[in-house]
Design a protein around this motif. Structure first.
Motif, short mmCIF file in Angstrom:
data_model
loop_
_atom_site.label_atom_id
_atom_site.label_comp_id
_atom_site.label_asym_id
_atom_site.label_seq_id
_atom_site.Cartn_x
_atom_site.Cartn_y
_atom_site.Cartn_z
N LYS A 195 0.83 -1.20 0.00
CA LYS A 195 0.00 0.00 0.00
C LYS A 195 0.86 1.25 0.00
O LYS A 195 0.58 2.22 -0.73
N THR A 196 1.92 1.23 0.81
CA THR A 196 2.81 2.38 0.89
C THR A 196 3.44 2.68 -0.46
O THR A 196 3.44 3.82 -0.93
N ARG A 197 4.00 1.65 -1.09
CA ARG A 197 4.67 1.84 -2.38
C ARG A 197 3.69 2.30 -3.46
O ARG A 197 4.02 3.16 -4.28
N TYR A 198 2.50 1.74 -3.43
CA TYR A 198 1.49 2.13 -4.43
C TYR A 198 1.12 3.60 -4.29
O TYR A 198 1.09 4.35 -5.27
N LEU A 199 0.83 4.04 -3.07
CA LEU A 199 0.40 5.42 -2.84
C LEU A 199 1.52 6.41 -3.13
O LEU A 199 1.29 7.47 -3.72
N GLU A 200 2.74 6.07 -2.73
CA GLU A 200 3.88 6.95 -3.02
C GLU A 200 4.08 7.10 -4.52
O GLU A 200 4.30 8.20 -5.03
N SER A 201 3.99 5.97 -5.24
CA SER A 201 4.17 6.00 -6.69
C SER A 201 3.04 6.74 -7.37
O SER A 201 3.25 7.53 -8.31
N LEU A 202 1.81 6.51 -6.91
CA LEU A 202 0.65 7.18 -7.52
C LEU A 202 0.78 8.69 -7.41
O LEU A 202 0.51 9.42 -8.37
#
Length: 428
Positions: A195-202
């Motif tokens: 979730k962290t990586r997805y939101l940061e990338s988004l």
């Protein structure tokens, strides 16, 4: 996992065949495509609409890259409308891809608007478009079509929608929602790291890069820094001059007030933040500055700050603001002036009401208090509400689980869970 988004689906259904362009707006990845191409299409099929009468084009998909040319898009849609007496539903996703940078910044209307105008003239065509830029859609389309554009604003999952898919009780769901927010895809991810990586990338690879590319920015670092400043100050009064002072003193960077104002506009156009103005309740007028800025999604805001500033009080305030906006309320920050005497001298003090929520003839005054551990805190939260002499409902929201209760002055205290999970909670 299938989350029903009935609030938005009902709005689409109510607007079917109204002779307008239905403009579905909201941040990228907030669920617009799922709403239109899954939920709404399923409804159409349930009403007997054949797939051949549903024309869909997903413009951010490379499979439809050639359709980003408005002439080709128009030719393709017309080729699918083969029977002049049958009703066709045209669904165009992320239509900002059919508007070039030159057209967006030029003096003439983008060619896409000509496509939409042409479709409007076909009496047997019902048009639905989605997009992630408010200036091109919410503002420009409404202006260009003069009353023939009808906006449906979609937001990330509300807490009630989130809990449809969350496997646990409301308290544990709250902890998850406060941290990772309501972007729908996070619910399919099993680990916090995912979730962290997805939101940061988004945030960095989609939202900010879109803003930089769409507006031709050469100094993206200033936009990054401004985003961090706003993320760090949700619920705090600010304005471009104060932000510039922060750039000078903390970041040791010079940036003009005009540039800050412009960049804030870009973030608003991308549906990343929203502005709440201050409203003088007794004087019944708006106060120009300072203002508050709230983030559309807490997970995105937290990811932007590396999950280092998860302040429960400010985040709850932001979530309450988002819920009120989701329910269709216009939301201002209330100011109540109080006059007092001390040692024979009169002085004036401004007290704040977190939210003044208006919808038609309805109005609610709402305090987001998080906790009321002492009588002093209770008195503090009620002070501004008691200074309002009209008859509209006054509410204090707390994070604890409590039964709704009114005091002898009519102020209602309720749990934020009851407020968020019951769409009719304000009418209690």
């Amino acid at each position: 996992m299938r989350i029903s988004r009935d609030r938005y689906l009902d709005k689409l259904i109510a607007r079917m065949g109204n002779g307008m362009i239905k403009v579905v707006t909201g941040a990228r990845r907030c669920g617009k495509t799922f709403l239109l191409f899954e939920l709404f299409e399923d409804y159409l099929r349930s009403q007997g609409v054949d797939d051949t009468h549903i024309v869909e084009v997903v413009l951010d998909d490379m499979a439809y890259a050639d359709m980003r040319d408005p002439e080709r898009l128009y030719a393709y849609v017309k080729s699918r409308i083969t029977n002049p007496t049958d009703r066709y539903y045209v669904l165009l996703d992320e239509v900002q891809y059919a508007i070039s940078n030159e057209e967006m910044h030029g003096d003439e209307p983008p060619r896409l608007y000509g496509v939409l105008n042409g479709l409007l003239r076909m009496r047997n065509v019902d048009v639905y478009v989605t997009g992630s830029n408010s200036r091109m859609l919410s503002t420009d389309v409404m202006t260009e079509f003069r009353g023939r554009g009808d906006e449906i604003r979609v937001r990330p999952l509300s807490f009630a929608e989130f809990m449809q898919a969350y496997d646990g009780d409301a308290q544990h769901g709250w902890a998850e929602y406060v941290m990772f927010g309501g972007m729908p895809l996070t619910l399919s991810m099993r680990t916090d790291e995912q979730k962290t990586r997805y939101l940061e990338s988004l945030f960095s690879e989609t939202y900010l890069k879109d803003i930089v590319a769409r507006n031709g920015l050469r100094k993206s670092q200033e936009l990054d820094d401004l985003t961090d400043v706003l993320a760090s100050s949700i619920g705090a009064l600010t304005n471009p001059s104060r932000i510039r002072a922060t750039f000078d003193s903390v970041l040791h960077s010079s940036i003009s007030v005009n540039t800050i104002t412009q960049y804030i506009g870009y973030l608003e156009e991308a549906f990343i933040i929203e502005e709440a103005r201050r409203y003088d309740v007794k004087g019944r007028k708006y106060i120009g500055s300072p203002k508050k800025y709230y983030f559309e999604d807490m997970g995105l805001r937290n990811a932007r700050l590396g999950f280092r500033q998860v302040e429960q009080t400010h985040i709850m305030e932001n979530i309450v603001y988002n819920e009120l906006r989701t329910r269709g309320y216009n939301v201002d920050v209330g100011v109540v002036e109080q006059r007092s005497r001390h040692d024979g001298e009169q002085y004036r003090k401004q007290l704040e009401v977190d939210f003044v929520a208006n919808l038609g003839s309805q109005r609610y005054y709402i305090q987001s208090a998080y906790q009321l551990p002492t009588e002093e805190k209770i008195t503090q939260e009620k002070a501004s509400l008691l200074g309002i002499d009209d008859s509209f409902k006054k509410i204090i929201l707390v994070r604890d689980v409590v039964k709704p209760a009114r005091d002898d002055r009519g102020i209602l205290t309720m749990s934020v869970y009851d407020f968020l999970l019951d769409a009719n909670s304000l009418t209690i």
